[in-house]
Design a protein around this motif. Structure first.
Motif, mmCIF file in Angstrom:
data_model
loop_
_atom_site.group_PDB
_atom_site.id
_atom_site.type_symbol
_atom_site.label_atom_id
_atom_site.label_comp_id
_atom_site.label_asym_id
_atom_site.label_seq_id
_atom_site.Cartn_x
_atom_site.Cartn_y
_atom_site.Cartn_z
ATOM 1 N N MET A 1 -4.662 -15.821 10.632
ATOM 2 C CA MET A 1 -3.864 -15.398 11.771
ATOM 3 C C MET A 1 -4.462 -14.117 12.335
ATOM 4 O O MET A 1 -4.811 -13.215 11.606
ATOM 5 C CB MET A 1 -2.424 -15.098 11.344
ATOM 6 C CG MET A 1 -1.568 -16.283 11.116
ATOM 7 S SD MET A 1 0.124 -15.730 10.912
ATOM 8 C CE MET A 1 0.874 -17.260 10.650
ATOM 9 N N ASP A 2 -4.499 -14.078 13.634
ATOM 10 C CA ASP A 2 -5.002 -12.849 14.236
ATOM 11 C C ASP A 2 -3.862 -11.851 14.437
ATOM 12 O O ASP A 2 -2.697 -12.166 14.276
ATOM 13 C CB ASP A 2 -5.718 -13.154 15.560
ATOM 14 C CG ASP A 2 -4.804 -13.805 16.587
ATOM 15 O OD1 ASP A 2 -3.620 -14.023 16.265
ATOM 16 O OD2 ASP A 2 -5.258 -14.074 17.709
ATOM 17 N N GLU A 3 -4.231 -10.642 14.775
ATOM 18 C CA GLU A 3 -3.248 -9.560 14.880
ATOM 19 C C GLU A 3 -2.223 -9.808 15.988
ATOM 20 O O GLU A 3 -1.054 -9.453 15.848
ATOM 21 C CB GLU A 3 -3.955 -8.232 15.131
ATOM 22 C CG GLU A 3 -4.684 -7.709 13.915
ATOM 23 C CD GLU A 3 -5.330 -6.360 14.183
ATOM 24 O OE1 GLU A 3 -4.765 -5.586 14.986
ATOM 25 O OE2 GLU A 3 -6.371 -6.100 13.584
ATOM 26 N N GLN A 4 -2.654 -10.431 17.060
ATOM 27 C CA GLN A 4 -1.736 -10.708 18.169
ATOM 28 C C GLN A 4 -0.652 -11.700 17.732
ATOM 29 O O GLN A 4 0.518 -11.519 18.045
ATOM 30 C CB GLN A 4 -2.509 -11.259 19.365
ATOM 31 C CG GLN A 4 -1.629 -11.497 20.580
ATOM 32 C CD GLN A 4 -2.401 -12.078 21.753
ATOM 33 O OE1 GLN A 4 -3.565 -12.447 21.619
ATOM 34 N NE2 GLN A 4 -1.753 -12.151 22.897
ATOM 35 N N HIS A 5 -1.043 -12.710 16.993
ATOM 36 C CA HIS A 5 -0.093 -13.710 16.510
ATOM 37 C C HIS A 5 0.902 -13.067 15.535
ATOM 38 O O HIS A 5 2.102 -13.328 15.602
ATOM 39 C CB HIS A 5 -0.848 -14.881 15.857
ATOM 40 C CG HIS A 5 0.020 -16.043 15.520
ATOM 41 N ND1 HIS A 5 0.652 -16.796 16.482
ATOM 42 C CD2 HIS A 5 0.379 -16.565 14.321
ATOM 43 C CE1 HIS A 5 1.354 -17.740 15.885
ATOM 44 N NE2 HIS A 5 1.200 -17.630 14.572
ATOM 45 N N VAL A 6 0.403 -12.219 14.647
ATOM 46 C CA VAL A 6 1.263 -11.524 13.687
ATOM 47 C C VAL A 6 2.229 -10.604 14.428
ATOM 48 O O VAL A 6 3.425 -10.554 14.109
ATOM 49 C CB VAL A 6 0.426 -10.735 12.659
ATOM 50 C CG1 VAL A 6 1.303 -9.844 11.811
ATOM 51 C CG2 VAL A 6 -0.391 -11.685 11.786
ATOM 52 N N ALA A 7 1.730 -9.916 15.442
ATOM 53 C CA ALA A 7 2.577 -9.010 16.225
ATOM 54 C C ALA A 7 3.681 -9.789 16.940
ATOM 55 O O ALA A 7 4.831 -9.343 17.000
ATOM 56 C CB ALA A 7 1.741 -8.225 17.228
ATOM 57 N N GLN A 8 3.352 -10.975 17.453
ATOM 58 C CA GLN A 8 4.356 -11.808 18.103
ATOM 59 C C GLN A 8 5.416 -12.274 17.108
ATOM 60 O O GLN A 8 6.606 -12.285 17.420
ATOM 61 C CB GLN A 8 3.699 -13.023 18.773
ATOM 62 C CG GLN A 8 2.915 -12.682 20.023
ATOM 63 C CD GLN A 8 2.189 -13.899 20.565
ATOM 64 O OE1 GLN A 8 2.028 -14.926 19.888
ATOM 65 N NE2 GLN A 8 1.722 -13.782 21.807
ATOM 66 N N LEU A 9 4.978 -12.659 15.932
ATOM 67 C CA LEU A 9 5.921 -13.090 14.899
ATOM 68 C C LEU A 9 6.844 -11.943 14.478
ATOM 69 O O LEU A 9 8.055 -12.122 14.319
ATOM 70 C CB LEU A 9 5.187 -13.653 13.686
ATOM 71 C CG LEU A 9 4.521 -15.019 13.875
ATOM 72 C CD1 LEU A 9 3.736 -15.405 12.623
ATOM 73 C CD2 LEU A 9 5.555 -16.072 14.194
ATOM 74 N N VAL A 10 6.268 -10.764 14.305
ATOM 75 C CA VAL A 10 7.080 -9.590 13.940
ATOM 76 C C VAL A 10 8.090 -9.301 15.056
ATOM 77 O O VAL A 10 9.266 -9.031 14.786
ATOM 78 C CB VAL A 10 6.171 -8.371 13.669
ATOM 79 C CG1 VAL A 10 6.992 -7.101 13.567
ATOM 80 C CG2 VAL A 10 5.350 -8.586 12.416
ATOM 81 N N GLU A 11 7.634 -9.378 16.300
ATOM 82 C CA GLU A 11 8.536 -9.133 17.434
ATOM 83 C C GLU A 11 9.673 -10.149 17.457
ATOM 84 O O GLU A 11 10.830 -9.794 17.696
ATOM 85 C CB GLU A 11 7.733 -9.214 18.740
ATOM 86 C CG GLU A 11 8.539 -8.859 19.971
ATOM 87 C CD GLU A 11 7.684 -8.929 21.227
ATOM 88 O OE1 GLU A 11 8.225 -9.367 22.265
ATOM 89 O OE2 GLU A 11 6.497 -8.557 21.181
#
Length: 75
Positions: A1-11
């Motif tokens: 998973m890239d950082e953008q995907h992880v950030a979206q999931l966290v959001e």
């Protein structure tokens, strides 16, 4: 998973947690209202029953059995 995907999931998780907290608060407030209303209804039912009892007693006094009344004085 890239950082953008992880950030979206966290959001999304944070947003869901906020919604859950809001719904929990709303549910607690609604529960308090329902509980208060149930207590008020019980009080009103008791008062109503007492009023009915009093009304029945008054009817008994106001509308006595005519056969037990003495005859009018002109008889």
């Amino acid at each position: 998973m890239d950082e953008q995907h992880v950030a979206q999931l966290v959001e999304r998780v944070v947003e869901l947690e906020m919604r859950l907290a809001f719904q929990d608060d709303t549910l607690q407030r609604l529960n308090a209202v329902v509980t208060d209303q149930a207590l008020r209804i019980e009080q009103l039912e008791r008062r109503f029953e007492l009023s009915l009892t009093d009304l029945k007693a008054l009817r008994g006094l106001l509308y006595a059995d005519p056969s037990q009344e003495p005859p009018p004085p002109h008889y």
